[in-house]
Design a protein around this motif. Structure first.
Motif, PDB file in Angstrom:
ATOM      1  N   GLU A  10       0.497   4.047  -2.982  1.00 58.01           N
ATOM      2  CA  GLU A  10      -0.213   5.294  -2.706  1.00 58.01           C
ATOM      3  C   GLU A  10       0.693   6.519  -2.664  1.00 58.01           C
ATOM      4  O   GLU A  10       0.265   7.612  -3.013  1.00 58.01           O
ATOM      5  CB  GLU A  10      -0.964   5.178  -1.365  1.00 58.01           C
ATOM      6  CG  GLU A  10      -2.002   4.068  -1.327  1.00 58.01           C
ATOM      7  CD  GLU A  10      -3.123   4.276  -2.322  1.00 58.01           C
ATOM      8  OE1 GLU A  10      -3.336   5.419  -2.754  1.00 58.01           O
ATOM      9  OE2 GLU A  10      -3.791   3.286  -2.678  1.00 58.01           O
ATOM     10  N   THR A  32       0.831  -1.207   0.000  1.00 59.85           N
ATOM     11  CA  THR A  32       0.000   0.000   0.000  1.00 59.85           C
ATOM     12  C   THR A  32       0.862   1.252   0.000  1.00 59.85           C
ATOM     13  O   THR A  32       0.569   2.225  -0.701  1.00 59.85           O
ATOM     14  CB  THR A  32      -0.926  -0.009   1.221  1.00 59.85           C
ATOM     15  OG1 THR A  32      -1.806  -1.134   1.148  1.00 59.85           O
ATOM     16  CG2 THR A  32      -1.748   1.262   1.300  1.00 59.85           C
ATOM     17  N   ARG A  88      -5.318   5.642   0.960  1.00 58.58           N
ATOM     18  CA  ARG A  88      -5.989   4.427   0.500  1.00 58.58           C
ATOM     19  C   ARG A  88      -7.431   4.373   1.012  1.00 58.58           C
ATOM     20  O   ARG A  88      -8.351   4.016   0.274  1.00 58.58           O
ATOM     21  CB  ARG A  88      -5.216   3.191   0.942  1.00 58.58           C
ATOM     22  CG  ARG A  88      -5.877   1.887   0.504  1.00 58.58           C
ATOM     23  CD  ARG A  88      -5.025   0.685   0.838  1.00 58.58           C
ATOM     24  NE  ARG A  88      -5.678  -0.556   0.445  1.00 58.58           N
ATOM     25  CZ  ARG A  88      -5.686  -1.053  -0.786  1.00 58.58           C
ATOM     26  NH1 ARG A  88      -5.048  -0.406  -1.753  1.00 58.58           N
ATOM     27  NH2 ARG A  88      -6.294  -2.180  -1.064  1.00 58.58           N
TER      28      ARG A  88
END
Length: 461
Positions: free
Chosen positions: A307, A303, A366
């Motif tokens: 991101e 993640t 996210r």
């Protein structure tokens, strides 16, 4: 709607707005901290007196010395799991103290009262002990431990962002509870050996130590981690999913109670019931949950890598940083480089804080992209970006060095070439419009070359 200022707000600059009204005395932070510390301290004194009364002074000291052995290993394991986005130590200290003091006190009082009441009502003390161990104790103990997870979830919401946070808080709470319970069991076993004269491997103390400390130090953490996973899933859910946010933690709590009941009732399944439950149920469950937590940890790193490039394109991060922040090895290299070359321990600490804030920023983006952001998305994003900006002078050189050392060049999003080897563009990229996700666009002339454009909130209108 709150908006991000045109450029980062530096420490000491006024932020505008009207003065806040004075909070009531019971709403002040020092009052709440004082009340919590007093509650835990009183619980600790009471539980200390109760355990010492049942084990005696000598038994208490023996139990304390043996029970403390697995604690550092378990705490280190949970801290390792939390390295991607490490939570503050005060949360872990609270969780351990709650488990060792408040939860243990609730369990001792409630279990004793319930067992005595069942024995009086049924006139069968043997059945009362069995029922108390397999039914009453799991309900009481898991509920008492879950209270710590609930308190952190409610009052430290910014530190509780996913499954790993729930696992860590629940595991540390259960470690504290098991620590106090082991003192009681080991101290009582030592008192029994004093009366019977048993010594060495054949003693009750040795058998208790082997079962509770060697074979199953993870038993209580394993049960309560199910509750923590439930709260972690709830933290990942949208604020609009009210039913899910309530039912998932309750389901985790019920699973924890059921596993605890099976473990306590294993001795009633026959001569080899304990070993059968241990080998066929506890060990596989422990392995499965360990895999789940490590997989979740790797997903968190992914993640970060996915991101943060948006903020690199907007100018808040250097092009190499998303990869370095998404690699545990690169993070470690950056901290070590900062300590050696950029200012010693304070520099290493600043890089560690930069890594933590950047990870929180990635998780926040996210959640916003998935439609799960809270109402304070804009304010929280601005806070995190400002914290990064304050530490950029030390963190950026360290992370760029780590990106070159930790991995070969690889493609990067947008116009920046490759991680670790960014070209030097004549002009920085302009950020996206606030109403749309950040996208790379053609470079424009920048008025203030030393300050990046802000990353606006792309999720709220």
């Amino acid at each position: 709607m709150a908006t991000i200022p045109p450029y980062p707000t530096y420490p000491g600059e006024p932020t505008g707005g009207t003065a806040l009204r004075h909070a009531h005395w019971w709403q002040r932070k020092w009052v709440r901290y004082g009340a919590l510390i007093t509650l835990l301290a009183l619980s600790g004194l009471v539980i200390l007196a109760l355990v010492r009364q049942q084990t005696g002074s000598e038994g208490f000291l023996v139990g304390l010395g043996l029970a403390v052995l697995p604690v550092p290993l378990l705490i280190a394991a949970f801290r390792w799991l939390d390295r991607v986005e490490p939570g503050p130590w005060r949360n872990l200290l609270f969780a351990f103290a709650w488990g060792a003091c408040a939860a243990a006190l609730i369990a001792i009082i409630a279990n004793s009262f319930a067992t005595k009441w069942i024995a009086t009502a049924t006139a069968d003390p043997s059945s009362a002990d069995t029922l108390g161990a397999t039914v009453i104790a799991p309900i009481v103990e898991e509920s008492a431990k879950a209270a710590a997870v609930l308190l952190v979830f409610l009052f430290r919401r910014r530190d509780f962002t996913g499954i790993v946070d729930g696992v860590v808080i629940a595991g540390v709470t259960a470690t504290g509870f098991a620590f106090t319970e082991n003192i009681l069991y080991l101290g009582t076993a030592f008192g029994t050996d004093q009366l019977t004269g048993d010594r060495g491997i054949a003693s009750v103390t040795a058998a208790t130590f082997f079962v509770r400390v060697v074979m199953s130090p993870f038993a209580h953490p394993l049960f309560t981690v199910l509750t923590g996973i439930g709260f972690g899933i709830s933290a990942l859910s949208s604020e609009r999913q009210h039913i899910r946010r309530v039912l998932v933690p309750l389901s985790g709590l019920l699973l924890a109670m059921g596993m605890h009941a099976m473990w306590n009732g294993s001795s009633t399944f026959g001569e080899y019931g304990f070993f059968a439950v241990y080998a066929m149920f506890m060990v596989p469950a422990f392995a499965l949950l360990t895999w789940l937590v490590i997989w979740t940890r790797q997903r968190e790193l992914k993640t970060v890598r996915e991101e943060l490039p948006a903020y690199a394109v907007a100018g808040w991060l250097a092009p190499a940083e998303p990869y370095a922040l998404g690699s545990m090895r690169a993070r470690r290299v950056a901290r070590e480089y900062a300590r050696r070359q950029l200012g010693g321990r304070p520099a290493g600490r600043a890089v560690a804080q930069y890594e933590a804030y950047a990870t929180s920023l990635a998780f926040l983006r996210r959640r916003g992209r998935l439609g799960r952001a809270n109402a304070d998305f804009v304010v929280r994003e601005r806070e995190l970006l400002q914290e990064l900006w304050r530490r950029r002078d030390v963190a950026r050189p360290a992370l760029e060095y780590a990106a070159r050392v930790a991995a070969p060049p690889r493609p990067v999003y947008g116009v920046y070439g490759v991680y670790g080897y960014p070209p030097q563009p004549a002009h920085p990229a302009q950020p996206a419009h606030p109403a749309f996700p950040i996208q790379p666009v053609q470079p424009v002339q920048q008025v203030h070359p030393t300050v990046p454009y802000p990353a606006y909130n792309p999720y709220r209108t």
